[in-house]
Design a protein around this motif. Structure first.
Motif, PDB file in Angstrom:
ATOM      1  N   TYR A 205      -4.281  -9.221   0.407  1.00  0.00           N
ATOM      2  CA  TYR A 205      -4.217 -10.101  -0.756  1.00  0.00           C
ATOM      3  C   TYR A 205      -4.951 -11.419  -0.582  1.00  0.00           C
ATOM      4  N   PHE A 206      -5.840 -11.505   0.371  1.00  0.00           N
ATOM      5  CA  PHE A 206      -6.720 -12.672   0.478  1.00  0.00           C
ATOM      6  C   PHE A 206      -7.987 -12.381  -0.314  1.00  0.00           C
ATOM      7  N   ILE A 207      -7.837 -12.391  -1.640  1.00  0.00           N
ATOM      8  CA  ILE A 207      -8.910 -12.045  -2.558  1.00  0.00           C
ATOM      9  C   ILE A 207      -9.216 -13.296  -3.384  1.00  0.00           C
TER      10      ILE A 207
ATOM     11  N   ALA B 114       6.507 -17.227  -0.035  1.00  0.00           N
ATOM     12  CA  ALA B 114       7.639 -17.015  -0.941  1.00  0.00           C
ATOM     13  C   ALA B 114       7.244 -16.237  -2.182  1.00  0.00           C
ATOM     14  N   ILE B 115       6.115 -16.628  -2.790  1.00  0.00           N
ATOM     15  CA  ILE B 115       5.635 -15.981  -4.015  1.00  0.00           C
ATOM     16  C   ILE B 115       4.167 -15.614  -3.817  1.00  0.00           C
ATOM     17  N   THR B 116       3.821 -14.374  -4.078  1.00  0.00           N
ATOM     18  CA  THR B 116       2.431 -13.928  -4.063  1.00  0.00           C
ATOM     19  C   THR B 116       2.218 -13.096  -5.320  1.00  0.00           C
ATOM     20  N   ILE B 117       1.151 -13.425  -6.047  1.00  0.00           N
ATOM     21  CA  ILE B 117       0.802 -12.674  -7.253  1.00  0.00           C
ATOM     22  C   ILE B 117      -0.615 -12.145  -7.049  1.00  0.00           C
ATOM     23  N   ILE B 118      -0.804 -10.854  -7.331  1.00  0.00           N
ATOM     24  CA  ILE B 118      -2.087 -10.211  -7.027  1.00  0.00           C
ATOM     25  C   ILE B 118      -2.514  -9.325  -8.193  1.00  0.00           C
TER      26      ILE B 118
ATOM     27  N   LEU C 146       0.832  -1.211   0.000  1.00  0.00           N
ATOM     28  CA  LEU C 146       0.000   0.000   0.000  1.00  0.00           C
ATOM     29  C   LEU C 146       0.863   1.256   0.000  1.00  0.00           C
ATOM     30  N   GLU C 147       1.951   1.233   0.775  1.00  0.00           N
ATOM     31  CA  GLU C 147       2.866   2.379   0.777  1.00  0.00           C
ATOM     32  C   GLU C 147       3.495   2.561  -0.606  1.00  0.00           C
ATOM     33  N   PHE C 148       3.855   1.440  -1.238  1.00  0.00           N
ATOM     34  CA  PHE C 148       4.443   1.524  -2.582  1.00  0.00           C
ATOM     35  C   PHE C 148       3.487   2.235  -3.539  1.00  0.00           C
ATOM     36  N   PHE C 149       2.215   1.831  -3.562  1.00  0.00           N
ATOM     37  CA  PHE C 149       1.265   2.444  -4.488  1.00  0.00           C
ATOM     38  C   PHE C 149       0.950   3.900  -4.119  1.00  0.00           C
ATOM     39  N   GLU C 150       1.071   4.222  -2.840  1.00  0.00           N
ATOM     40  CA  GLU C 150       0.889   5.621  -2.419  1.00  0.00           C
ATOM     41  C   GLU C 150       2.032   6.491  -2.947  1.00  0.00           C
ATOM     42  N   LYS C 151       3.255   5.942  -2.880  1.00  0.00           N
ATOM     43  CA  LYS C 151       4.429   6.715  -3.300  1.00  0.00           C
ATOM     44  C   LYS C 151       4.714   6.602  -4.798  1.00  0.00           C
ATOM     45  N   GLN C 152       4.196   5.573  -5.435  1.00  0.00           N
ATOM     46  CA  GLN C 152       4.421   5.339  -6.869  1.00  0.00           C
ATOM     47  C   GLN C 152       3.065   5.106  -7.553  1.00  0.00           C
ATOM     48  N   PRO C 153       2.175   6.083  -7.548  1.00  0.00           N
ATOM     49  CA  PRO C 153       0.811   5.874  -8.055  1.00  0.00           C
ATOM     50  C   PRO C 153       0.740   5.484  -9.535  1.00  0.00           C
ATOM     51  N   GLU C 154       1.768   5.777 -10.294  1.00  0.00           N
ATOM     52  CA  GLU C 154       1.752   5.419 -11.714  1.00  0.00           C
ATOM     53  C   GLU C 154       1.688   3.906 -11.934  1.00  0.00           C
TER      54      GLU C 154
ATOM     55  N   PHE D 217      -6.502  -5.649  -5.247  1.00  0.00           N
ATOM     56  CA  PHE D 217      -5.737  -5.384  -4.024  1.00  0.00           C
ATOM     57  C   PHE D 217      -6.034  -3.984  -3.487  1.00  0.00           C
ATOM     58  N   LEU D 218      -6.089  -3.014  -4.373  1.00  0.00           N
ATOM     59  CA  LEU D 218      -6.319  -1.626  -3.942  1.00  0.00           C
ATOM     60  C   LEU D 218      -7.703  -1.442  -3.318  1.00  0.00           C
ATOM     61  N   ILE D 219      -8.643  -2.276  -3.702  1.00  0.00           N
ATOM     62  CA  ILE D 219      -9.979  -2.227  -3.090  1.00  0.00           C
ATOM     63  C   ILE D 219      -9.964  -2.950  -1.742  1.00  0.00           C
TER      64      ILE D 219
END
Length: 188
Positions: free
Chosen positions: A152-154, A137-141, A47-55, A146-148
Motif C-alpha cells: 500500500y505504498f502507492i 491506525a487507518i489505511t485507505i487504499i 492479499l489473502e482476503f482478495f484471494e479468498k473473497q475475489p468478489e 493495491f492488487l497491482i
C-alpha cells in the motif's frame, strides 16, 4: 453505519471470530496462521482476503483499521475517508507528529553517535520542519492499485494526522497500561 454490512475481521482465532460475528462483523474464513508473524504484514493479510473473497476486488477502496488502536474515533475514520476522496490519493495513511524530531535521529555504533542527518543534528527543534511517523491506525487504499502493487505504498499517499494522545498502538504491556491510563483519564 459508514461501511454498511461490509465490515470484515481477519483472525486465526475461533474465539475472536465468534466475538466479531456477535458484534456484526463478517469473518468468512480463518486467516492463515503464518500471516500473524514476521515477515508477514497487513498487505499479506489483504492479499489473502482478495484471494479468498475475489468478489470484493471490484470494490473501489478498502479501509484497514488496526484493532491495536483503541482510541481512534469514528470521526477520524470519516475525516480520513473525506480527505482520501478530496485529495485524489491512491493511498492514505494515518500519521502522528513525532515528539522528538526525526531529523535529529542518530545511530549508535560502537558506543558512538552517528547522525542520520548530519546537517540537521545541531539545529534546535523549533528550526526544523515537523516530522511524522506512519502509525498504521487507518489505511485507505484503492483496491485496483493495491492488487497491482501488492503493497500500500502507492503514490500519491495522503496523510491523516491523529493526535499523539489517541495514537497509542498496543504492542506491549506498557502500551496497554498507557492506553488504559489515557482512556480512564480522558475527561480530566
Amino acid at each position: 453505519g459508514l461501511f454498511g454490512d461490509n465490515i470484515f475481521l481477519s483472525t486465526e482465532s475461533h474465539k475472536i471470530k465468534k466475538i466479531a460475528i456477535k458484534y456484526g462483523a463478517k469473518v468468512p474464513y480463518l486467516r492463515n496462521k503464518k500471516l500473524s508473524h514476521d515477515p508477514y504484514g497487513v498487505s499479506d493479510v489483504l492479499l489473502e482476503f482478495f484471494e479468498k473473497q475475489p468478489e470484493y476486488k471490484s470494490f473501489d477502496i478498502v479501509v484497514i483499521l488496526l484493532p491495536t488502536f483503541p482510541m481512534i474515533l469514528s470521526n477520524d475514520i470519516k475525516e480520513a475517508l473525506t480527505l482520501f476522496i478530496k485529495g485524489k490519493f491512491k493511498t492514505l495513511m494515518s500519521v502522528t507528529e513525532m515528539h522528538h524530531n526525526t531529523l535529529r535521529s542518530v545511530y549508535v555504533r560502537d558506543y558512538k553517535i552517528v547522525p542520520l542527518f548530519a546537517d540537521k543534528i545541531s539545529k534546535k527543534y523549533q528550526e526544523l520542519e515537523k516530522t511524522y511517523t506512519i502509525n498504521g491506525a487507518i489505511t485507505i487504499i484503492k483496491i485496483k492499485d493495491f492488487l497491482i502493487a501488492k503493497n500500500y505504498f502507492i503514490y500519491p499517499i495522503g496523510a491523516y494526522n491523529i493526535p499523539i494522545k489517541r495514537s497509542v498502538d498496543i504492542d506491549t504491556k506498557f502500551d496497554y497500561m498507557l492506553a488504559k491510563f489515557l482512556m480512564e483519564n480522558k475527561s480530566k
